[in-house]
Scaffold this motif. Structure first.
Motif, PDB file in Angstrom:
ATOM      1  N   VAL A  17      46.245  47.054  38.254  1.00  0.00           N
ATOM      2  CA  VAL A  17      46.535  46.752  39.659  1.00  0.00           C
ATOM      3  C   VAL A  17      47.961  47.168  40.010  1.00  0.00           C
ATOM      4  O   VAL A  17      48.195  47.822  41.027  1.00  0.00           O
ATOM      5  CB  VAL A  17      46.312  45.253  39.959  1.00  0.00           C
ATOM      6  CG1 VAL A  17      47.006  44.861  41.254  1.00  0.00           C
ATOM      7  CG2 VAL A  17      44.832  44.959  40.064  1.00  0.00           C
ATOM      8  N   ILE A  18      48.889  46.825  39.146  1.00  0.00           N
ATOM      9  CA  ILE A  18      50.276  47.180  39.460  1.00  0.00           C
ATOM     10  C   ILE A  18      50.433  48.693  39.504  1.00  0.00           C
ATOM     11  O   ILE A  18      51.073  49.244  40.407  1.00  0.00           O
ATOM     12  CB  ILE A  18      51.265  46.519  38.473  1.00  0.00           C
ATOM     13  CG1 ILE A  18      52.704  46.929  38.779  1.00  0.00           C
ATOM     14  CG2 ILE A  18      51.008  46.873  37.042  1.00  0.00           C
ATOM     15  CD1 ILE A  18      53.306  46.082  39.801  1.00  0.00           C
ATOM     16  N   ILE A  47      40.380  39.707  41.273  1.00  0.00           N
ATOM     17  CA  ILE A  47      41.475  38.828  40.853  1.00  0.00           C
ATOM     18  C   ILE A  47      41.517  37.563  41.706  1.00  0.00           C
ATOM     19  O   ILE A  47      41.676  36.444  41.193  1.00  0.00           O
ATOM     20  CB  ILE A  47      42.813  39.588  40.969  1.00  0.00           C
ATOM     21  CG1 ILE A  47      42.946  40.584  39.820  1.00  0.00           C
ATOM     22  CG2 ILE A  47      43.965  38.618  40.949  1.00  0.00           C
ATOM     23  CD1 ILE A  47      44.302  41.230  39.772  1.00  0.00           C
ATOM     24  N   HIS A  48      41.353  37.750  43.020  1.00  0.00           N
ATOM     25  CA  HIS A  48      41.404  36.582  43.894  1.00  0.00           C
ATOM     26  C   HIS A  48      40.226  35.655  43.631  1.00  0.00           C
ATOM     27  O   HIS A  48      40.371  34.429  43.638  1.00  0.00           O
ATOM     28  CB  HIS A  48      41.442  37.013  45.363  1.00  0.00           C
ATOM     29  CG  HIS A  48      42.789  37.525  45.789  1.00  0.00           C
ATOM     30  ND1 HIS A  48      43.168  38.830  45.616  1.00  0.00           N
ATOM     31  CD2 HIS A  48      43.844  36.900  46.356  1.00  0.00           C
ATOM     32  CE1 HIS A  48      44.407  38.996  46.056  1.00  0.00           C
ATOM     33  NE2 HIS A  48      44.844  37.838  46.522  1.00  0.00           N
ATOM     34  N   ALA A  49      39.054  36.259  43.404  1.00  0.00           N
ATOM     35  CA  ALA A  49      37.881  35.436  43.121  1.00  0.00           C
ATOM     36  C   ALA A  49      38.093  34.654  41.820  1.00  0.00           C
ATOM     37  O   ALA A  49      37.683  33.507  41.689  1.00  0.00           O
ATOM     38  CB  ALA A  49      36.645  36.317  43.016  1.00  0.00           C
ATOM     39  N   ARG A  50      38.780  35.271  40.880  1.00  0.00           N
ATOM     40  CA  ARG A  50      39.035  34.608  39.605  1.00  0.00           C
ATOM     41  C   ARG A  50      39.972  33.421  39.794  1.00  0.00           C
ATOM     42  O   ARG A  50      39.766  32.342  39.236  1.00  0.00           O
ATOM     43  CB  ARG A  50      39.637  35.615  38.627  1.00  0.00           C
ATOM     44  CG  ARG A  50      40.028  35.036  37.294  1.00  0.00           C
ATOM     45  CD  ARG A  50      40.675  36.103  36.440  1.00  0.00           C
ATOM     46  NE  ARG A  50      41.232  35.555  35.219  1.00  0.00           N
ATOM     47  CZ  ARG A  50      42.414  34.990  35.140  1.00  0.00           C
ATOM     48  NH1 ARG A  50      43.174  34.880  36.214  1.00  0.00           N
ATOM     49  NH2 ARG A  50      42.857  34.520  33.987  1.00  0.00           N
ATOM     50  N   PHE A  51      41.011  33.623  40.613  1.00  0.00           N
ATOM     51  CA  PHE A  51      41.958  32.526  40.864  1.00  0.00           C
ATOM     52  C   PHE A  51      41.255  31.326  41.456  1.00  0.00           C
ATOM     53  O   PHE A  51      41.549  30.184  41.137  1.00  0.00           O
ATOM     54  CB  PHE A  51      43.049  32.981  41.838  1.00  0.00           C
ATOM     55  CG  PHE A  51      44.203  33.595  41.143  1.00  0.00           C
ATOM     56  CD1 PHE A  51      44.892  32.887  40.174  1.00  0.00           C
ATOM     57  CD2 PHE A  51      44.606  34.879  41.450  1.00  0.00           C
ATOM     58  CE1 PHE A  51      45.953  33.465  39.523  1.00  0.00           C
ATOM     59  CE2 PHE A  51      45.665  35.460  40.797  1.00  0.00           C
ATOM     60  CZ  PHE A  51      46.342  34.762  39.828  1.00  0.00           C
ATOM     61  N   ILE A  99      40.290  51.761  48.045  1.00  0.00           N
ATOM     62  CA  ILE A  99      39.046  50.993  47.901  1.00  0.00           C
ATOM     63  C   ILE A  99      38.924  50.469  46.467  1.00  0.00           C
ATOM     64  O   ILE A  99      38.577  49.308  46.243  1.00  0.00           O
ATOM     65  CB  ILE A  99      37.824  51.861  48.260  1.00  0.00           C
ATOM     66  CG1 ILE A  99      37.860  52.242  49.744  1.00  0.00           C
ATOM     67  CG2 ILE A  99      36.530  51.112  47.962  1.00  0.00           C
ATOM     68  CD1 ILE A  99      36.832  53.279  50.145  1.00  0.00           C
ATOM     69  N   LEU A 116      41.352  43.764  43.493  1.00  0.00           N
ATOM     70  CA  LEU A 116      42.041  42.647  44.146  1.00  0.00           C
ATOM     71  C   LEU A 116      41.051  41.539  44.467  1.00  0.00           C
ATOM     72  O   LEU A 116      41.334  40.348  44.263  1.00  0.00           O
ATOM     73  CB  LEU A 116      42.725  43.124  45.436  1.00  0.00           C
ATOM     74  CG  LEU A 116      43.967  43.979  45.220  1.00  0.00           C
ATOM     75  CD1 LEU A 116      44.555  44.398  46.557  1.00  0.00           C
ATOM     76  CD2 LEU A 116      45.001  43.214  44.410  1.00  0.00           C
ATOM     77  N   ALA A 117      39.863  41.928  44.972  1.00  0.00           N
ATOM     78  CA  ALA A 117      38.830  40.927  45.259  1.00  0.00           C
ATOM     79  C   ALA A 117      38.510  40.161  43.980  1.00  0.00           C
ATOM     80  O   ALA A 117      38.410  38.927  43.987  1.00  0.00           O
ATOM     81  CB  ALA A 117      37.588  41.602  45.821  1.00  0.00           C
ATOM     82  N   GLN A 137      45.448  43.513  35.288  1.00  0.00           N
ATOM     83  CA  GLN A 137      46.792  43.303  35.850  1.00  0.00           C
ATOM     84  C   GLN A 137      47.620  44.580  35.757  1.00  0.00           C
ATOM     85  O   GLN A 137      48.255  44.992  36.720  1.00  0.00           O
ATOM     86  CB  GLN A 137      47.505  42.186  35.083  1.00  0.00           C
ATOM     87  CG  GLN A 137      47.132  40.807  35.556  1.00  0.00           C
ATOM     88  CD  GLN A 137      47.958  39.757  34.850  1.00  0.00           C
ATOM     89  OE1 GLN A 137      48.169  39.822  33.649  1.00  0.00           O
ATOM     90  NE2 GLN A 137      48.439  38.785  35.605  1.00  0.00           N
ATOM     91  N   LEU A 195      41.155  47.638  46.123  1.00  0.00           N
ATOM     92  CA  LEU A 195      40.616  46.457  46.811  1.00  0.00           C
ATOM     93  C   LEU A 195      39.559  45.775  45.956  1.00  0.00           C
ATOM     94  O   LEU A 195      39.485  44.544  45.902  1.00  0.00           O
ATOM     95  CB  LEU A 195      40.017  46.865  48.163  1.00  0.00           C
ATOM     96  CG  LEU A 195      41.021  47.268  49.249  1.00  0.00           C
ATOM     97  CD1 LEU A 195      40.295  47.812  50.471  1.00  0.00           C
ATOM     98  CD2 LEU A 195      41.895  46.094  49.635  1.00  0.00           C
ATOM     99  N   ALA A 220      48.430  50.137  42.594  1.00  0.00           N
ATOM    100  CA  ALA A 220      49.120  49.804  43.852  1.00  0.00           C
ATOM    101  C   ALA A 220      50.371  50.659  43.985  1.00  0.00           C
ATOM    102  O   ALA A 220      50.600  51.310  45.014  1.00  0.00           O
ATOM    103  CB  ALA A 220      49.479  48.324  43.877  1.00  0.00           C
TER     104      ALA A 220
END
Lengths: 558, 474
Positions: free
Chosen positions: A433-434, A475-479, A466, A472-473, A430, A469, A437
């Protein structure tokens, strides 16, 4: 061009010393205080004024690959080469490691150090230099063979400049007499009185008489005064010079990794032994290493007059510092030891690499490229992105600790459940990522300000994206629950390969784009080995996990 | 039926709003971008930009990403307070993408190269264009073709590219027959009754050998400068009584259907007549050991340039980018930045192959250009251009651009001549109408992520993983 030797011919003592005095490795100085004085002389080289100490260390590094030679400090070595070159003619001090180049030059393949004579005798050397020259003129990217040859070329050139005295730019130009680049004067251009004083240093240094040698400190002081006298306005203050010699002597980042290594060992013990003293000791060592890095950064910023953002070496230091910082914060929040251990492991490895792989990671302090100067956004953007890398590096070690736990300590009761490790890794991701980004966007702001476009698909910015990304992939997969704790930890480890590509690969492998000020070469095989080892480790852990799952009573938490 | 449609609509919406699609897009983007950087490393920036970053695939993927983001945002309706971070982030990405789209559509990203003293008002953009003008009268021209011609340098043109156009005289077309991204040029003489005398000669000596053409032109003759020496070809005997300023060879005609005569002079000396030349017979010039050899003579010919693909090792200075065009009955070669004339029917057409240029609306003059160096080295530390426009003087330096008329001018780099003296200042010229949108999107993303991670619980639905963790705790 007047040679130092021409002048030294006036000093019979010196001339005879060259033949009869004890050689440099057996010369003793009753009063060694000349050495710090000489080390503290100002010299202009590589686009800035620095202490002679730094100049000598950089020179010794170039010639021998180390900052000392046969126990001789760099300062002694460079001075000796300058004033008694005939003693170095057959001395094996020039480093050349590249096997096929040694073979082509007809050198002993088992040796890594060669004498100037040996190298110059090789009939292949000159034709190879011509090939190199053609390649450089055509702007070709050099392969490792020619990089090694280019280094030999630099060594030769450096030696030549030292022998001719041109590299010894120890005297600032007199007021009103500076050229357009403010060049300092090399030995041939010294005012005559200053030349004589330098010759006295040479005489004192090489004299067979111990009494004369004892006066060396006095000679150095006299020369320093004369050099400063030529233009006191340009001569740096003794304080600034001594700050840098202090930095060189202390070597704070070496202390930092030693402390971090000890801290890591103590911390590992503290995981198995819950005595509070151990944990406290480990954290104190952690803090000591952290503070040592902070001190090192402060000195380096002060010396360079800018933040540490200019090259790979500085970014490695900064990332390990960031990793220690985030590790400390998360450790203080969660008190789980394993977080602190993770960041200690990363920092130790990164700092050891920075300290030892000097052929690839240049630790010199150099002037910045034009586009990087006086730019607020640049500093913010680079520091932010590399801090992001630091946070990801923490998730990388935590990920590897989790995988290692599966592989090596499957049923160990002291270990943390994977889910918890994954949670800490997630916290680190986290933060990363912040920062990444924000840093990438700030990079856009800088590019907009400096190059006129927000985003231009430059490889460096593209790879930063990249890498982002990838996370991000993850984190989204974890959610979504597409990956569990194991998948997340394995993901942290593999996503770091994207960071590695953005951080190292773009500059060292791709070598294109506008961020060319950071381009360099070397170390590619090590990084490739690391990447494949890391992927292999993930597979191994996956296999260990599968095997563990099929048995009862193992890792119920997974 | 209606119900089925609605159901199908929801089904599609669900797909677009799914996290699975998001993960797929993110990974696909990562793979495409990685390919792009490898392309750039191998083939250069232009190819990577065209084949990857601006390709249909990339554009399509970004539009799907926008739909995905929008659908995800809508799927959380009705929005609650804890959605704020999530919404701001994801709408921020949409905003950023829209901003980039505006920039790509309406922005200008060009260059202006000026030597001190020069001025310009056109920014050159890195896009090759084919223009065809039709001459209406001596003064008026109609632009009948304006087409982007960015051809792929990695491959030869797979098939001729036909560009049809329509004008007052009917339907026509220009055909791009061949494209050579790195072409060498060879001139030969083509015999034609309407031509003029042409001579190919060689200069041979122990220090250098060189050959070239002299094509006589009715009014100006022909002049060729080779190093310090001048070669002049004239229709009649010039005045040779004076002293030559530089080493000069004069070739002159003295009657029809005869080869020219030759006179030679050393710098600062008088001319010596050497008589009529003979093809293949060397003449000693008296310049060291140089000899003049006439190789070919054509009494009536016109120059014809031919182009061939250069191999990769040839120096870039020798190479030019050319296309061969078929227009009416004619074929013509055009180097990038040149034009040609073609008669067709009773009209005359001008064909131009050039980089696109954009008028930024005012005259920018470079007064001076200076470089600062790292002390004691030849490494440039800074460069700056003193410019003047509309009566205002200003200095543009690295990181200190000039803003005027909506455009921004940045000190990008400089070009130097062979011995390293800086000759041209390179300014980049920029117009970015999407800038504010992109900055807004960026701010939204950053603050969105911060509030999502650090201030509020994120999604309305907890992840399975956390949910199971909580279930276990209780």
């Amino acid at each position: 061009m007047m040679r130092i030797w021409w002048l030294l011919a006036f000093f019979p003592l010196v001339a005879s010393a060259a033949a009869v005095g004890p050689d440099i490795f057996h010369r003793e100085f009753a009063d060694a205080s000349w050495r710090p004085r000489l080390a503290g002389l100002a010299i202009q080289s590589g686009g800035r004024v620095k202490p002679f100490d730094t100049f000598a260390r950089e020179g010794a590094q170039l010639l021998t690959g180390r900052t000392s030679y046969r126990g001789l400090p760099a300062v002694d070595m460079i001075l000796s080469i300058a004033v008694e070159p005939q003693r170095w003619q057959n001395e094996k001090f020039l480093q050349l490691n590249f096997l096929s180049l040694k073979r082509d030059l007809g050198l002993d393949e088992k040796e890594n150090l060669f004498s100037p004579d040996e190298l110059m005798k090789s009939p292949r050397l000159m034709p190879l230099f011509q090939d190199l020259d053609a390649k450089q003129k055509a702007g070709e990217k050099l392969d490792p063979y020619f990089q090694a040859l280019a280094r030999v070329g630099s060594q030769m050139q450096f030696l030549q400049e030292i022998l001719a005295g041109r590299a010894l730019r120890l005297v600032p130009p007199a007021p009103g007499k500076a050229d357009k680049t403010n060049s300092w004067l090399g030995f041939p251009d010294f005012p005559q009185m200053v030349q004589v004083r330098f010759a006295l240093i040479a005489a004192g240094f090489t004299s067979p008489e111990a009494d004369t040698r004892a006066k060396l400190a006095e000679y150095v002081d006299k020369f320093a005064a004369a050099a400063r006298e030529n233009n006191p306005g340009l001569y740096p203050s003794a304080r600034n010079l001594s700050l840098e010699t202090h930095f060189n002597a202390l070597h704070p980042f070496r202390w930092a990794w030693i402390l971090a290594l000890v801290a890591a060992v103590v911390m590992s013990f503290s995981i198995y032994n819950s005595a509070p003293g151990l944990y406290g000791a480990a954290m104190s060592l952690y803090a000591a290493s952290f503070l040592m890095q902070l001190y090192g950064f402060a000195l380096r910023c002060w010396i360079a007059g800018r933040p540490p953002v200019s090259n790979m070496y500085e970014s490695v230091l900064w990332v390990s510092f960031g990793c220690m910082l985030f590790g400390l914060v998360l450790e203080l929040i969660y008190r789980k030891r394993v977080i602190a251990l993770g960041s200690l492991i990363f920092a130790t490895i990164a700092l050891i690499i920075a300290d030892n792989v000097t052929g690839v990671l240049d630790d010199g302090i150099h002037p910045l490229e034009p586009v990087l100067r006086s730019n607020y956004w640049l500093t913010i953007h680079v520091l932010t992105i590399t801090l992001g890398y630091a946070a990801f590096s923490l998730s990388l070690v935590i990920g590897n600790l989790g995988l290692g736990q599966l592989v090596f300590a499957g049923r160990e009761s002291k270990t943390l459940p994977l889910r918890q490790l994954a949670f800490y890794a997630y916290r680190a991701v986290q933060v990363g990522v912040i920062l990444l980004a924000a840093g990438t966007i700030l990079g856009g702001v800088w590019a907009d300000y400096s190059w006129g476009r927000f985003w231009g698909w430059d490889p460096k910015e593209t790879w930063a994206l990249i890498a982002l990304l990838g996370y991000l992939a993850l984190i989204h997969a974890r959610f979504r629950g597409m990956v569990g704790p194991f998948g997340f930890l394995a993901g942290c480890v593999s996503a770091f390969l994207g960071v590695l590509m953005a951080w190292y690969g773009v500059n060292f492998v791709l070598g294109v784009g506008l961020h060319s000020y950071g381009f360099s070469s070397g170390g590619m095989s090590y990084v490739a080995t690391y990447c494949s080892a890391q992927l292999g480790f993930i597979l191994l852990a996956a296999w260990a996990r599968k095997r563990g799952n099929s048995r009862p009573s193992t890792l119920a938490e997974v | 039926m209606k119900k089925a449609l609605l159901k199908f609509g929801f089904f599609v919406f669900e797909i677009f709003a799914s996290l699975e699609l998001a993960v797929f897009i993110i990974l696909a983007l990562a793979v495409i971008l990685a390919t792009g950087t490898i392309f750039e490393s191998k083939y250069g920036t232009a190819v990577a930009s065209r084949e990857v970053y601006r390709s249909i695939w990339m554009q399509g993927l970004l539009w799907i990403l926008m739909l995905n983001l929008a659908a995800v945002a809508l799927s959380r309706l009705p929005w609650r307070r804890h959605h704020i971070g999530f919404l701001v982030t994801h709408l921020g990405i949409i905003t950023l993408l829209l901003g980039s789209w505006v920039t790509q559509r309406a922005g200008v990203d060009g260059n202006l190269v000026l030597a001190p003293g020069e001025s310009g008002r056109m920014a050159r953009i890195d896009e090759n264009m084919l223009y065809v003008f039709r001459a209406v009268s001596g003064k008026a021209y109609d632009l009948v073709v304006s087409r982007r011609l960015d051809l792929d340098p990695r491959h030869p043109l797979p098939a001729p590219l036909v560009v049809p156009f329509h004008d007052a005289s009917g339907d026509h077309s220009v055909t791009v027959l061949r494209y050579l991204p790195r072409a060498g040029r060879e001139v030969r003489a083509e015999d034609t009754p309407s031509g003029m005398p042409a001579l190919k000669f060689q200069l041979t000596g122990s220090r250098a050998t060189f050959s070239d053409w002299l094509f006589l032109q009715a009014d100006t003759g022909a002049v060729r400068q080779v190093g310090p020496a001048t070669f002049r070809f004239t229709a009649r005997r010039p005045d040779l009584s004076g002293v030559a300023k530089s080493a000069t060879v004069v070739l002159y005609l003295d009657g029809a259907k005869q080869l020219p005569r030759l006179a030679v002079a050393r710098a600062g000396e008088k001319y010596r007549e050497m008589g009529r030349i003979t093809v293949g017979k060397p003449l000693a010039l008296g310049w060291m050991d140089f000899q003049f050899v006439p190789l070919e003579y054509h009494p009536a010919a016109l120059p014809k340039a031919e182009y061939f693909a250069l191999d990769e090792k040839a120096p870039a200075a020798e190479a030019s980018e050319v296309v061969e065009l078929g227009f009416g009955k004619e074929n013509l070669w055009l180097e990038l930045g040149t034009s040609g004339q073609v008669p067709l029917g009773d009209a005359l057409y001008y064909v131009q192959y050039t980089k696109r240029e954009v008028d930024f609306g005012f005259e920018l003059k470079l007064r001076d250009f200076h470089i600062g160096y790292d002390e004691g080295t030849n490494k440039p530390a800074s460069y700056a251009s003193d410019v003047e426009f509309d009566g205002t003087k200003q200095t543009i330096s690295m990181n200190e651009p000039l803003h005027h008329n909506g455009y921004t001018f940045y000190q990008s780099s400089y070009e130097s001549d062979a011995d390293g003296t800086p000759k041209y200042s390179v300014l980049s010229v920029n117009l970015d109408p999407g800038r504010r949108i992109k900055y807004l999107g960026s701010l939204m993303i950053v603050f969105g992520i911060i509030s999502m991670f650090y201030f509020k619980p994120v999604y309305s639905g907890r992840s399975k993983w956390l949910a199971s963790k909580e279930a276990k705790k209780s």
